[in-house]
Design an enzyme around this catalytic site. Structure first.
Site, mmCIF file in Angstrom:
data_model
loop_
_atom_site.group_PDB
_atom_site.id
_atom_site.type_symbol
_atom_site.label_atom_id
_atom_site.label_comp_id
_atom_site.label_asym_id
_atom_site.label_seq_id
_atom_site.Cartn_x
_atom_site.Cartn_y
_atom_site.Cartn_z
ATOM 1 N N ASN A 174 7.256 62.157 9.022
ATOM 2 C CA ASN A 174 7.032 60.823 9.585
ATOM 3 C C ASN A 174 6.704 59.853 8.447
ATOM 4 O O ASN A 174 5.964 60.216 7.521
ATOM 5 C CB ASN A 174 5.826 60.928 10.542
ATOM 6 C CG ASN A 174 5.583 59.686 11.358
ATOM 7 O OD1 ASN A 174 6.498 59.136 11.965
ATOM 8 N ND2 ASN A 174 4.331 59.228 11.388
ATOM 9 N N GLU A 184 5.507 54.691 15.813
ATOM 10 C CA GLU A 184 4.322 53.816 15.731
ATOM 11 C C GLU A 184 4.725 52.342 15.813
ATOM 12 O O GLU A 184 4.211 51.495 15.067
ATOM 13 C CB GLU A 184 3.572 54.067 14.416
ATOM 14 C CG GLU A 184 3.199 55.520 14.178
ATOM 15 C CD GLU A 184 2.406 55.754 12.888
ATOM 16 O OE1 GLU A 184 1.945 54.777 12.255
ATOM 17 O OE2 GLU A 184 2.251 56.929 12.512
ATOM 18 N N HIS A 204 6.497 49.955 11.821
ATOM 19 C CA HIS A 204 5.534 48.854 11.692
ATOM 20 C C HIS A 204 6.259 47.657 11.087
ATOM 21 O O HIS A 204 6.503 47.617 9.883
ATOM 22 C CB HIS A 204 4.367 49.264 10.776
ATOM 23 C CG HIS A 204 3.520 50.344 11.350
ATOM 24 N ND1 HIS A 204 2.751 50.169 12.484
ATOM 25 C CD2 HIS A 204 3.319 51.630 10.963
ATOM 26 C CE1 HIS A 204 2.109 51.294 12.762
ATOM 27 N NE2 HIS A 204 2.444 52.201 11.863
ATOM 28 N N ASP A 208 5.079 48.585 16.120
ATOM 29 C CA ASP A 208 4.364 47.343 16.420
ATOM 30 C C ASP A 208 4.985 46.239 15.558
ATOM 31 O O ASP A 208 5.673 46.513 14.577
ATOM 32 C CB ASP A 208 2.838 47.431 16.287
ATOM 33 C CG ASP A 208 2.334 47.880 14.938
ATOM 34 O OD1 ASP A 208 3.114 47.892 13.963
ATOM 35 O OD2 ASP A 208 1.136 48.222 14.842
ATOM 36 N N GLU A 235 3.903 60.342 5.555
ATOM 37 C CA GLU A 235 3.899 59.434 4.392
ATOM 38 C C GLU A 235 3.864 60.187 3.062
ATOM 39 O O GLU A 235 3.082 59.856 2.171
ATOM 40 C CB GLU A 235 2.729 58.450 4.505
ATOM 41 C CG GLU A 235 2.783 57.658 5.804
ATOM 42 C CD GLU A 235 1.532 56.816 6.072
ATOM 43 O OE1 GLU A 235 0.634 56.773 5.225
ATOM 44 O OE2 GLU A 235 1.467 56.198 7.159
HETATM 45 O O1 G3I Z 1 -14.817 55.867 12.876
HETATM 46 C C1 G3I Z 1 -15.355 54.788 12.138
HETATM 47 C C2 G3I Z 1 -16.552 54.213 12.815
HETATM 48 O O2 G3I Z 1 -17.543 55.194 12.870
HETATM 49 C C3 G3I Z 1 -17.021 52.958 12.058
HETATM 50 O O3 G3I Z 1 -18.054 52.355 12.763
HETATM 51 C C4 G3I Z 1 -15.871 51.962 11.910
HETATM 52 C C5 G3I Z 1 -16.268 50.759 11.079
HETATM 53 O O4 G3I Z 1 -15.128 50.176 10.481
HETATM 54 O O5 G3I Z 1 -14.798 52.609 11.268
HETATM 55 C C6 G3I Z 1 -14.302 53.715 12.011
HETATM 56 O O6 G3I Z 1 -13.217 54.271 11.371
HETATM 57 C C7 G3I Z 1 -12.031 53.510 11.371
HETATM 58 C C8 G3I Z 1 -10.955 54.312 12.105
HETATM 59 O O7 G3I Z 1 -9.730 53.639 12.017
HETATM 60 C C9 G3I Z 1 -11.279 54.529 13.573
HETATM 61 O O8 G3I Z 1 -11.359 53.314 14.230
HETATM 62 C C10 G3I Z 1 -11.613 53.265 9.954
HETATM 63 O O9 G3I Z 1 -12.543 52.382 9.332
HETATM 64 C C11 G3I Z 1 -10.241 52.665 9.895
HETATM 65 O O10 G3I Z 1 -9.809 52.633 8.543
HETATM 66 C C12 G3I Z 1 -9.270 53.515 10.698
HETATM 67 O O11 G3I Z 1 -8.011 52.892 10.663
HETATM 68 C C13 G3I Z 1 -6.922 53.664 11.129
HETATM 69 C C14 G3I Z 1 -5.910 53.861 10.016
HETATM 70 O O12 G3I Z 1 -4.783 54.562 10.488
HETATM 71 C C15 G3I Z 1 -6.526 54.624 8.849
HETATM 72 O O13 G3I Z 1 -5.609 54.993 7.901
HETATM 73 C C16 G3I Z 1 -6.264 52.934 12.280
HETATM 74 O O14 G3I Z 1 -7.158 52.885 13.388
HETATM 75 C C17 G3I Z 1 -4.971 53.632 12.688
HETATM 76 O O15 G3I Z 1 -4.268 52.821 13.590
HETATM 77 C C18 G3I Z 1 -4.085 53.843 11.461
HETATM 78 O O16 G3I Z 1 -2.935 54.536 11.859
HETATM 79 C C19 G3I Z 1 -1.959 54.776 10.842
HETATM 80 C C20 G3I Z 1 -1.250 56.064 11.210
HETATM 81 O O17 G3I Z 1 -2.184 57.085 11.374
HETATM 82 C C21 G3I Z 1 -0.214 56.424 10.158
HETATM 83 N N1 G3I Z 1 0.716 55.342 9.923
HETATM 84 C C22 G3I Z 1 0.115 54.054 9.659
HETATM 85 C C23 G3I Z 1 -0.884 53.677 10.742
HETATM 86 C C24 G3I Z 1 -1.441 52.296 10.528
HETATM 87 O O18 G3I Z 1 -2.213 52.264 9.343
#
Ligand code: G3I
Length: 347
Positions: A201, A266, A237, A268, A160
């Site tokens: 990517n 990715e 996405h 979905d 990105e």
């Molecule tokens: O790890 C913490 C945990 O300790 C806490 O309890 C919980 C409470 O909300 O949060 C957890 O962290 C979260 C993390 O995912 C793991 O689950 C974050 O809040 C959350 O923001 C994070 O989101 C991820 C996101 O990237 C962040 O930018 C998504 O799971 C993940 O699917 C998403 O993936 C991205 C790709 O890497 C890049 N392209 C876009 C894609 C979708 O956004």
């Protein structure tokens, strides 16, 4: 009686004979589909679910021959404190993949999100200056790619890096290191694992004209400088409330014509809840078209979904009122999208 016996013999022969090449039998699962299409079919892996949910683990390993750690390889996870690495979740994904004959996409080395607090705060306060930041980035890439050398098929080296206006994203990397950080990242990753395929990517790259042109420019520039870049990742996405990106195949071709391999990294397809049969049918069509686009391009080698079950999806947390974006429901039952993927054929 004789006729009956010869009839039975004919049926037995037909059953025993190898299927002719044109036989249009529906594959049993995504692994078989992947073999038929000669395209890796992958899923993002939620490391917590992998560790704790036996049904999740079973279906992941049965269906997919390629995996991407959804969060486990990101910087904030692997180096939460400066110099103190935590590889537990990333190692678990890689080890599970080895045991289950899955190839791995490493995700991701250079991004503006999910950076550890010590890094952001250090840069903000001036405690980490540009020279130091470059050293930190080099060490991060060399350490992570080096740890998994030989175990990762492809890396999302930069993720990105173009913003929604088509400019290079104003991240801490661009601000403090200048645009050269992109070439540096690819060179360092290549040094750490010369056999890994190295990708740029991005999201919306399936249709966003400004982003497409800028990204093509970046790739051409890197190629002209002989920087080791091998692949273009389309995140994929999508949402059914928007039109399907009609020229996705043409866009992919513009990149693969530059000599890159391509992957949908990715995929979905989200929807405004509640899900209805009609919405699920549209979703199935979008999934099918994305995979077909990949299959139609000889250089498209991987189709990865961003999670396979609605039980674990980033969508409801990020888009209020939206969800049901994956190919299986919360109970891992196949949705129409799953069957639509199984129906894709190489023409
Ligand atoms: O790890 C913490 C945990 O300790 C806490 O309890 C919980 C409470 O909300 O949060 C957890 O962290 C979260 C993390 O995912 C793991 O689950 C974050 O809040 C959350 O923001 C994070 O989101 C991820 C996101 O990237 C962040 O930018 C998504 O799971 C993940 O699917 C998403 O993936 C991205 C790709 O890497 C890049 N392209 C876009 C894609 C979708 O956004």
């Amino acid at each position: 009686m004789k006729r009956l016996l010869s009839g039975l013999a004919a049926i037995a022969f037909a059953l025993a004979a190898p299927l002719p090449a044109h036989a249009d039998r529906t594959p049993d699962d995504l692994r078989e589909l992947s073999r038929t299409l000669r395209v890796h079919i992958g899923s993002a892996v939620d490391a917590t679910a992998l560790a704790g949910e036996a049904d999740y683990r079973r279906v992941l390993n049965q269906e997919f021959n390629h995996v991407t750690a959804e969060n486990a390889m990101k910087w904030e996870t692997v180096e939460p404190q400066r110099g103190a690495y935590d590889w537990e979740a990333a190692d678990a994904v890689v080890e599970n993949a080895r045991r289950n004959r899955q190839q791995v996409r490493g995700h991701t080395l250079v991004w503006h999100n999910q950076l550890p607090a010590w890094l952001i705060e250090g840069v903000d306060s001036g405690a980490i200056d540009a020279k130091e930041l470059r050293k930190i980035l080099r060490s991060h890439i060399m350490t992570e790619v080096g740890r998994y050398r030989g175990k990762i098929r492809a890396w999302d080296v930069v993720n990105e890096v173009v913003d929604d206006t088509g400019k290079l994203r104003d991240s801490i990397w661009l601000k403090h290191l200048g645009p050269g950080y992109i070439a540096d990242a690819f060179r360092w990753a290549h040094q750490a694992d010369p056999r890994a395929r190295l990708y740029i990517n991005d999201y919306n790259l399936e249709w966003d004209a400004k982003k497409i042109e800028t990204t093509l420019g970046i790739v051409k520039d890197l190629k002209a400088k002989r920087v080791p870049i091998h692949g273009i990742g389309f995140q994929g996405h999508l949402g059914i409330q928007y039109d399907y990106p009609g020229d996705f195949a043409g866009v992919m071709r513009r990149f693969t014509d530059l000599g890159l391999e391509a992957a949908i990294t990715e995929a979905d397809v989200r929807m405004v809840m509640p899900a209805t049969a009609e919405k699920l049918a549209t979703q199935a069509d979008y999934y099918q078209r994305m995979l077909s686009t990949c299959v139609a391009n000889k250089r498209c080698v991987e189709f990865t979904v961003w999670g396979f079950t609605d039980r674990h999806s980033w969508v409801p947390d990020w888009f209020e009122g939206e969800g049901a974006a994956n190919i299986m429901d919360e109970n891992l039952a196949h949705k129409p999208a799953y069957d639509a993927l199984l129906a894709v054929r190489r023409k």
